[in-house]
Design a protein around this motif. Structure first.
Motif, PDB file in Angstrom:
ATOM      1  N   ALA A  99      18.641  32.885  37.407  1.00  0.00           N
ATOM      2  CA  ALA A  99      19.475  32.287  36.997  1.00  0.00           C
ATOM      3  C   ALA A  99      20.888  32.814  36.760  1.00  0.00           C
ATOM      4  N   VAL A 100      21.179  33.690  37.533  1.00  0.00           N
ATOM      5  CA  VAL A 100      22.520  34.185  37.622  1.00  0.00           C
ATOM      6  C   VAL A 100      23.241  33.587  38.863  1.00  0.00           C
ATOM      7  N   PRO A 101      24.283  33.022  38.445  1.00  0.00           N
ATOM      8  CA  PRO A 101      25.026  32.325  39.545  1.00  0.00           C
ATOM      9  C   PRO A 101      25.879  33.675  40.391  1.00  0.00           C
ATOM     10  N   VAL A 102      26.112  33.071  41.537  1.00  0.00           N
ATOM     11  CA  VAL A 102      26.684  34.086  42.632  1.00  0.00           C
ATOM     12  C   VAL A 102      27.839  33.484  43.426  1.00  0.00           C
ATOM     13  N   ALA A 103      28.990  33.905  43.703  1.00  0.00           N
ATOM     14  CA  ALA A 103      29.955  33.601  44.246  1.00  0.00           C
ATOM     15  C   ALA A 103      30.770  34.621  45.135  1.00  0.00           C
ATOM     16  N   ILE A 104      31.260  34.194  46.304  1.00  0.00           N
ATOM     17  CA  ILE A 104      32.067  35.391  47.227  1.00  0.00           C
ATOM     18  C   ILE A 104      33.563  34.903  46.910  1.00  0.00           C
ATOM     19  N   ILE A 105      34.184  36.130  46.510  1.00  0.00           N
ATOM     20  CA  ILE A 105      35.743  35.760  46.243  1.00  0.00           C
ATOM     21  C   ILE A 105      36.334  35.594  47.749  1.00  0.00           C
ATOM     22  N   THR A 106      37.147  34.681  47.875  1.00  0.00           N
ATOM     23  CA  THR A 106      37.861  34.244  49.016  1.00  0.00           C
ATOM     24  C   THR A 106      39.286  34.619  49.128  1.00  0.00           C
ATOM     25  N   ASP A 107      39.598  34.704  47.692  1.00  0.00           N
ATOM     26  CA  ASP A 107      41.280  34.985  47.486  1.00  0.00           C
ATOM     27  C   ASP A 107      41.531  36.366  47.723  1.00  0.00           C
ATOM     28  N   THR A 108      42.283  36.796  48.549  1.00  0.00           N
ATOM     29  CA  THR A 108      42.669  37.898  48.925  1.00  0.00           C
ATOM     30  C   THR A 108      43.679  38.588  47.866  1.00  0.00           C
ATOM     31  N   LEU A 109      44.198  37.742  46.948  1.00  0.00           N
ATOM     32  CA  LEU A 109      45.299  38.059  45.881  1.00  0.00           C
ATOM     33  C   LEU A 109      44.559  38.168  44.597  1.00  0.00           C
ATOM     34  N   ALA A 110      43.240  38.043  44.461  1.00  0.00           N
ATOM     35  CA  ALA A 110      42.564  37.831  43.055  1.00  0.00           C
ATOM     36  C   ALA A 110      43.087  39.062  42.095  1.00  0.00           C
ATOM     37  N   ALA A 111      43.412  40.340  42.707  1.00  0.00           N
ATOM     38  CA  ALA A 111      43.266  41.387  42.085  1.00  0.00           C
ATOM     39  C   ALA A 111      44.877  41.341  41.197  1.00  0.00           C
ATOM     40  N   LEU A 112      45.861  40.651  41.926  1.00  0.00           N
ATOM     41  CA  LEU A 112      47.146  40.169  41.057  1.00  0.00           C
ATOM     42  C   LEU A 112      46.988  39.507  40.050  1.00  0.00           C
ATOM     43  N   ALA A 113      46.045  38.362  40.141  1.00  0.00           N
ATOM     44  CA  ALA A 113      45.779  37.681  38.841  1.00  0.00           C
ATOM     45  C   ALA A 113      45.359  38.272  37.839  1.00  0.00           C
ATOM     46  N   GLY A 114      44.196  39.298  38.287  1.00  0.00           N
ATOM     47  CA  GLY A 114      43.700  40.473  37.183  1.00  0.00           C
ATOM     48  C   GLY A 114      44.683  40.939  36.489  1.00  0.00           C
ATOM     49  N   GLY A 115      45.830  41.796  37.125  1.00  0.00           N
ATOM     50  CA  GLY A 115      46.904  42.216  36.512  1.00  0.00           C
ATOM     51  C   GLY A 115      47.654  41.426  35.592  1.00  0.00           C
ATOM     52  N   ALA A 116      47.934  40.298  36.074  1.00  0.00           N
ATOM     53  CA  ALA A 116      48.917  39.384  35.173  1.00  0.00           C
ATOM     54  C   ALA A 116      48.173  38.852  34.032  1.00  0.00           C
ATOM     55  N   LEU A 117      46.719  38.841  33.902  1.00  0.00           N
ATOM     56  CA  LEU A 117      46.212  38.507  32.845  1.00  0.00           C
ATOM     57  C   LEU A 117      45.694  39.687  31.933  1.00  0.00           C
ATOM     58  N   ALA A 118      45.904  40.912  32.425  1.00  0.00           N
ATOM     59  CA  ALA A 118      45.936  42.123  31.578  1.00  0.00           C
ATOM     60  C   ALA A 118      47.278  42.132  30.796  1.00  0.00           C
TER      61      ALA A 118
END
Length: 343
Positions: free
Chosen positions: A316-335
């Motif tokens: 029942a757990v969804p799975v996704a592959i991250i294709t955005d190579t800039l995702a960590a930048l978005a995480g820093g912005a959210l922090a």
């Protein structure tokens, strides 16, 4: 004592960075909730440390960048995602010569606030906002909700193997940083037991990262050959992936990738169970996106679910592959956004 973080504006943007052992990506956030702009990649070896790299990035912005001629004094705040454990003020990279003091760097750049996050802490923080264009779920697999409300986990085989999680709280999303890539790798059958026994002859502790990473793929390839009584040249991870996926490609490389996907599935299932990540499992890093249909048809999902009485829980757990190579930048912005937001 840290000052309040001014909101991100074109005149006083936030700097976000994703710094590895080889490359560092930098970008500017000019409005809260918006993606980073003016993203550039700099070689770590070309700069003495993050201060020098940041100054070089800002100096190299095109005249069209807002504001033109931006200097460090124009930055409101910054968040750096670093590929090394963050345990205090002194940050020392394990795979480069960079070392710095968090407070010293904040003072040198004149920032109201500097956040330094483990790279998978930042990647985990990106998960709640990943849109469909930034991720991919193989056909027939359960895809994550657009607006998740439960614990999320990420496993990322890249140069090493990163593991992280992010939990919804009344105050926002809280990232869980750890070193889950260094858990002991377990065998699921006799063939894997033979592979691990061979590796153990030269490595007393066989961690998940030891085999399930860019650094580990060559060793896994050697182990597969040795168990079959073959001696083969040492290949790079890039060579193994290329040869294993090619039409009429190398059978041993293809078998190596099959073992890689299967064992990664076993580790991923462990991570989901450990964190209780009912909201979804995300796969980051640079290796899995390259595998395409090979990964979708591999034993990854079978092995992820192969946890006895908890197979239905994991199904029942969804799975996704991250294709955005800039995702960590978005995480820093959210922090930064969550620290800046009024409570």
């Amino acid at each position: 004592m840290d000052s309040a973080i001014p909101p991100a504006t074109p005149a006083r943007p936030w700097l976000v960075a994703d710094i590895g052992g080889t490359n560092a990506r930098f970008g500017l956030v000019t409005a809260v909730g918006r993606p980073a702009v003016h993203v550039q990649r700099l070689a770590v070896a070309d700069h003495a440390g993050p201060e020098q790299a940041i100054r070089a990035y800002l100096a190299g912005l095109a005249p069209a960048a807002a504001p033109a001629g931006l200097a460090t004094e124009g930055l409101a705040a910054a968040a750096l995602a670093v590929a090394t454990p963050v345990t205090g003020d002194e940050v020392s990279f394990t795979n480069s010569a960079w070392r710095f003091s968090v407070q010293g760097l904040q003072d040198a750049l004149g920032l109201a606030r500097l956040l330094v996050l483990n790279d998978f802490e930042a990647l985990a923080l990106s998960l709640p906002r990943l849109g469909q264009a930034q991720r991919h779920t193989p056909a027939g697999w359960l895809a994550p909700d657009e607006h998740p409300a439960q614990m999320l986990a990420v496993v990322g085989p890249g140069t090493g193997l990163g593991v992280g999680g992010v939990l919804p709280t009344p105050a926002g999303w809280a990232a869980i940083a750890g070193e889950g890539g260094h858990v002991t790798l377990a065998a699921a059958d006799e063939e894997e037991a033979a592979l691990l026994a061979w590796v153990r002859r030269s490595h007393g502790h066989v961690s998940a990262e030891r085999l399930l990473s860019g650094l580990g793929l060559p060793l896994l390839h050697q182990a597969v050959a040795a168990v079959q009584g073959r001696a083969v040249p040492v290949l790079s991870a890039e060579q193994i992936v290329t040869a294993g996926l090619g039409d009429g490609g190398d059978a041993l490389c293809r078998e190596t990738l099959a073992h890689f996907c299967a064992m990664l599935g076993g580790v991923a299932g462990n991570v989901v169970l450990t964190l209780g990540a009912r909201g979804g499992l995300y796969i980051g890093g640079g290796i899995v996106p390259r595998l395409g249909d090979f990964f979708a048809c591999s034993r990854f999902r079978e092995r992820m679910l192969a946890k006895g009485r908890f197979a239905d829980y994991l199904a029942a757990v969804p799975v996704a592959i991250i294709t955005d190579t800039l995702a960590a930048l978005a995480g820093g912005a959210l922090a930064l956004e969550q620290v800046a937001a009024p409570r």
